[in-house]
Design a protein around this motif. Structure first.
Motif, PDB file in Angstrom:
ATOM      1  N   UNK A  68       0.829  -1.210   0.000  1.00 52.43           N
ATOM      2  CA  UNK A  68       0.000   0.000   0.000  1.00 52.43           C
ATOM      3  C   UNK A  68       0.863   1.259   0.000  1.00 52.43           C
ATOM      4  N   UNK A  69       0.442   2.242  -0.797  1.00 55.86           N
ATOM      5  CA  UNK A  69       1.200   3.504  -0.945  1.00 55.86           C
ATOM      6  C   UNK A  69       1.117   4.398   0.287  1.00 55.86           C
ATOM      7  N   UNK A  70       0.136   4.152   1.151  1.00 56.63           N
ATOM      8  CA  UNK A  70      -0.113   5.078   2.273  1.00 56.63           C
ATOM      9  C   UNK A  70       0.850   4.799   3.432  1.00 56.63           C
ATOM     10  N   UNK A 116      -5.563  -3.514   0.576  1.00 62.77           N
ATOM     11  CA  UNK A 116      -4.536  -2.543   0.961  1.00 62.77           C
ATOM     12  C   UNK A 116      -4.304  -1.568  -0.186  1.00 62.77           C
ATOM     13  N   UNK A 117      -5.265  -0.709  -0.361  1.00 59.68           N
ATOM     14  CA  UNK A 117      -5.215   0.303  -1.415  1.00 59.68           C
ATOM     15  C   UNK A 117      -5.425   1.684  -0.820  1.00 59.68           C
ATOM     16  N   UNK A 118      -4.833   2.683  -1.475  1.00 59.13           N
ATOM     17  CA  UNK A 118      -5.219   4.076  -1.174  1.00 59.13           C
ATOM     18  C   UNK A 118      -6.678   4.257  -1.596  1.00 59.13           C
ATOM     19  N   UNK A 119      -7.000   3.606  -2.695  1.00 53.27           N
ATOM     20  CA  UNK A 119      -8.364   3.566  -3.217  1.00 53.27           C
ATOM     21  C   UNK A 119      -8.362   2.583  -4.370  1.00 53.27           C
ATOM     22  N   UNK A 120      -9.522   2.054  -4.761  1.00 46.49           N
ATOM     23  CA  UNK A 120      -9.536   1.085  -5.857  1.00 46.49           C
ATOM     24  C   UNK A 120      -9.290   1.745  -7.209  1.00 46.49           C
ATOM     25  N   UNK A 145     -13.726  -2.835   2.448  1.00 49.46           N
ATOM     26  CA  UNK A 145     -12.927  -1.692   2.878  1.00 49.46           C
ATOM     27  C   UNK A 145     -11.777  -1.586   1.887  1.00 49.46           C
ATOM     28  N   UNK A 146     -11.858  -0.558   1.028  1.00 48.10           N
ATOM     29  CA  UNK A 146     -10.982  -0.472  -0.150  1.00 48.10           C
ATOM     30  C   UNK A 146     -10.199   0.830  -0.182  1.00 48.10           C
ATOM     31  N   UNK A 147     -10.302   1.633   0.887  1.00 50.70           N
ATOM     32  CA  UNK A 147      -9.670   2.950   0.878  1.00 50.70           C
ATOM     33  C   UNK A 147     -10.629   4.008   0.343  1.00 50.70           C
ATOM     34  N   UNK A 178      -0.039  12.942  13.121  1.00 47.72           N
ATOM     35  CA  UNK A 178       1.097  12.248  13.745  1.00 47.72           C
ATOM     36  C   UNK A 178       1.130  10.771  13.352  1.00 47.72           C
ATOM     37  N   UNK A 179       0.022  10.298  12.784  1.00 40.61           N
ATOM     38  CA  UNK A 179      -0.068   8.863  12.458  1.00 40.61           C
ATOM     39  C   UNK A 179      -0.056   8.632  10.948  1.00 40.61           C
ATOM     40  N   UNK A 180      -0.647   9.565  10.206  1.00 40.29           N
ATOM     41  CA  UNK A 180      -0.840   9.397   8.745  1.00 40.29           C
ATOM     42  C   UNK A 180      -0.558  10.743   8.068  1.00 40.29           C
ATOM     43  N   UNK A 181       0.279  10.728   7.025  1.00 38.73           N
ATOM     44  CA  UNK A 181       0.524  12.011   6.334  1.00 38.73           C
ATOM     45  C   UNK A 181       0.147  11.952   4.852  1.00 38.73           C
ATOM     46  N   UNK A 182      -0.119  10.757   4.305  1.00 37.11           N
ATOM     47  CA  UNK A 182      -0.357  10.643   2.860  1.00 37.11           C
ATOM     48  C   UNK A 182      -1.803  10.899   2.452  1.00 37.11           C
ATOM     49  N   UNK A 183      -2.692  10.975   3.431  1.00 35.10           N
ATOM     50  CA  UNK A 183      -4.041  11.474   3.161  1.00 35.10           C
ATOM     51  C   UNK A 183      -4.532  12.161   4.423  1.00 35.10           C
ATOM     52  N   UNK A 184      -5.639  12.877   4.291  1.00 40.66           N
ATOM     53  CA  UNK A 184      -6.101  13.682   5.422  1.00 40.66           C
ATOM     54  C   UNK A 184      -7.439  13.154   5.944  1.00 40.66           C
ATOM     55  N   UNK A 185      -7.776  13.660   7.128  1.00 40.95           N
ATOM     56  CA  UNK A 185      -9.074  13.322   7.693  1.00 40.95           C
ATOM     57  C   UNK A 185     -10.196  13.821   6.773  1.00 40.95           C
ATOM     58  N   UNK A 186      -9.964  14.970   6.124  1.00 47.48           N
ATOM     59  CA  UNK A 186     -10.980  15.498   5.190  1.00 47.48           C
ATOM     60  C   UNK A 186     -11.212  14.513   4.048  1.00 47.48           C
ATOM     61  N   UNK A 187     -10.132  13.854   3.572  1.00 46.64           N
ATOM     62  CA  UNK A 187     -10.293  12.822   2.528  1.00 46.64           C
ATOM     63  C   UNK A 187     -11.185  11.692   3.028  1.00 46.64           C
TER      64      UNK A 187
END
Ligand code: SAM
Ligand code: DTB
Ligand code: SF4
Length: 328
Positions: A68-70, A116-120, A145-147, A178-187
């Motif tokens: 996964x890229x994330x 384990x995808x950022x998205x399908x 659950x696909x991202x 602090x846990x995830x930087x490759x996408x945001x909560x807004x995403x």
């Protein structure tokens, strides 16, 4: 008895009273109640809305593992961490159907497929849609659950018969970066909107035990409870520390604080299923019983989560028998 948080708890528990928004301070007050008071209230709310002796069982299958890229700090499947996990291709539809049949035979009512995808990618959608159709045809509820999803992908999933989409908010806004930087909560919120808009039930929760404070645990629950429609299903994961991830050595959460998180989720989201999710393999039967007492009424059932172990079904059957629980 401390009654400081009673007003907020009461107005969530009574379906005749319009739902109001929780503040983080009110949620923290819930956590701060004496343990026995908190559990008693959670059990009252639970019994007002659910059969207290019934627990729903979902079986998980990783349909596409690793690579996964994330950069989610807890996750074994990110290419950014050296966890030694082999990357695998998307499974074939027939393999997934075999797993789903076995899950049904063991007594699961829902089958959840995780990738384990950022998205399908659009090219993968046909295969996933076929999995949803065929699992649904077995008479199981379906969850994937696909991202991150685009609106048209959510609509395709709905059309294929998808019942639930799992997409966790994971933690409070102030801790997210602090846990995830490759996408945001807004995403994440945007995907949940696409899922709701398509008429699919929402499964969304988070992880505790990542070194966040109580305020952040409360903040996660406030985000979920304050949604225009709270998630129908709320997984509460206890971090499974995976060697090679940035969070592998984080201090474990006090087990009673974990139970408090379940109780607060139950009180704040009285009609949602609260799932005692990752981390059960490391829990005693007694701790799990406290979580059910606090209002958890769903589990992942089957000896594997996505890449880590879960109690085997024999252990869970024995636990259900000892506690007089039955499948929901
Ligand atoms: N890639 C998709 C996504 O991120 O939504 C789906 C799979 S992802 C593994 C699903 C959820 O599993 C995460 O949001 C997180 O809450 C939970 N999770 C992942 N690794 C975990 C771990 N080591 N311990 C506890 N929960 C974990
Ligand atoms: C959720 O909230 N927990 C599940 C499911 N949704 C997909 C995943 C737990 C994963 C635990 C770590 C692993 O097995 O890789
Ligand atoms: Fe990828 Fe999901 Fe793991 Fe994040 S949690 S690294 S998005 S599989």
């Amino acid at each position: 008895m401390t009654m400081t948080s009673a007003p907020a708890a009461e107005r969530q528990a009574d379906p005749a009273v319009p739902r109001t928004q929780w503040t983080v301070a009110e949620a923290v007050e819930l956590f701060e109640q004496p343990f026995m008071d908190l559990l008693f209230r959670a059990q009252q709310v639970h019994r007002a809305h659910f059969d207290a002796n019934a627990v729903q069982r979902s079986t998980l299958l990783s349909i596409k593992t690793g690579g996964c890229s994330e950069d989610c700090g807890y996750c074994s499947q990110s290419t950014r961490h050296n966890t030694g996990l082999d990357r695998e291709q998307l499974l074939k539809v027939a393999e997934v159907v075999e797993h789903a049949k076995a899950a049904k035979a063991k007594g699961a009512s829902r089958f959840c497929m995780g990738a384990a995808w950022r998205g399908p990618k659009d090219k993968d959608m046909e295969t996933v849609l076929a999995m949803v159709r065929e699992v649904k045809a077995l008479g199981l509820e379906t969850c994937v659950t696909l991202g991150m999803l685009k609106g048209d992908q959510a609509l395709q999933l709905k059309e294929a018969g998808l019942d639930y989409y799992n997409h966790n908010l994971d933690t409070a806004p102030e801790f997210y970066g602090q846990v995830i930087t490759t996408h945001t909560l807004a995403d994440r919120l945007d995907t949940l909107e696409q899922v709701r808009g398509a008429g699919i039930n929402v499964c969304s929760g988070g992880i505790v035990g990542m070194g966040e404070g109580r305020r952040s645990r409360a903040g996660l629950l406030v985000q979920l409870a304050n949604m225009a429609s709270p998630p129908e299903s709320v997984p509460i994961n206890n971090l499974v520390p995976v060697p090679g991830t940035p969070l592998e050595n984080v201090d474990k959460i006090d087990p009673f604080e974990f139970v408090r998180t379940i109780a607060a989720a139950r009180i704040m989201m009285p009609t949602s299923f609260v799932r005692l999710s990752a981390g059960r393999e490391q829990m005693s039967d007694e701790l799990q019983a406290l979580c059910f007492m606090a209002g958890a009424n769903s589990i992942f059932y089957g000896d594997r989560l996505l890449t880590t172990d879960n109690p085997d079904t024999d252990r869970d059957e024995a636990l259900f028998a000892r506690l007089g629980l039955r499948p929901a």
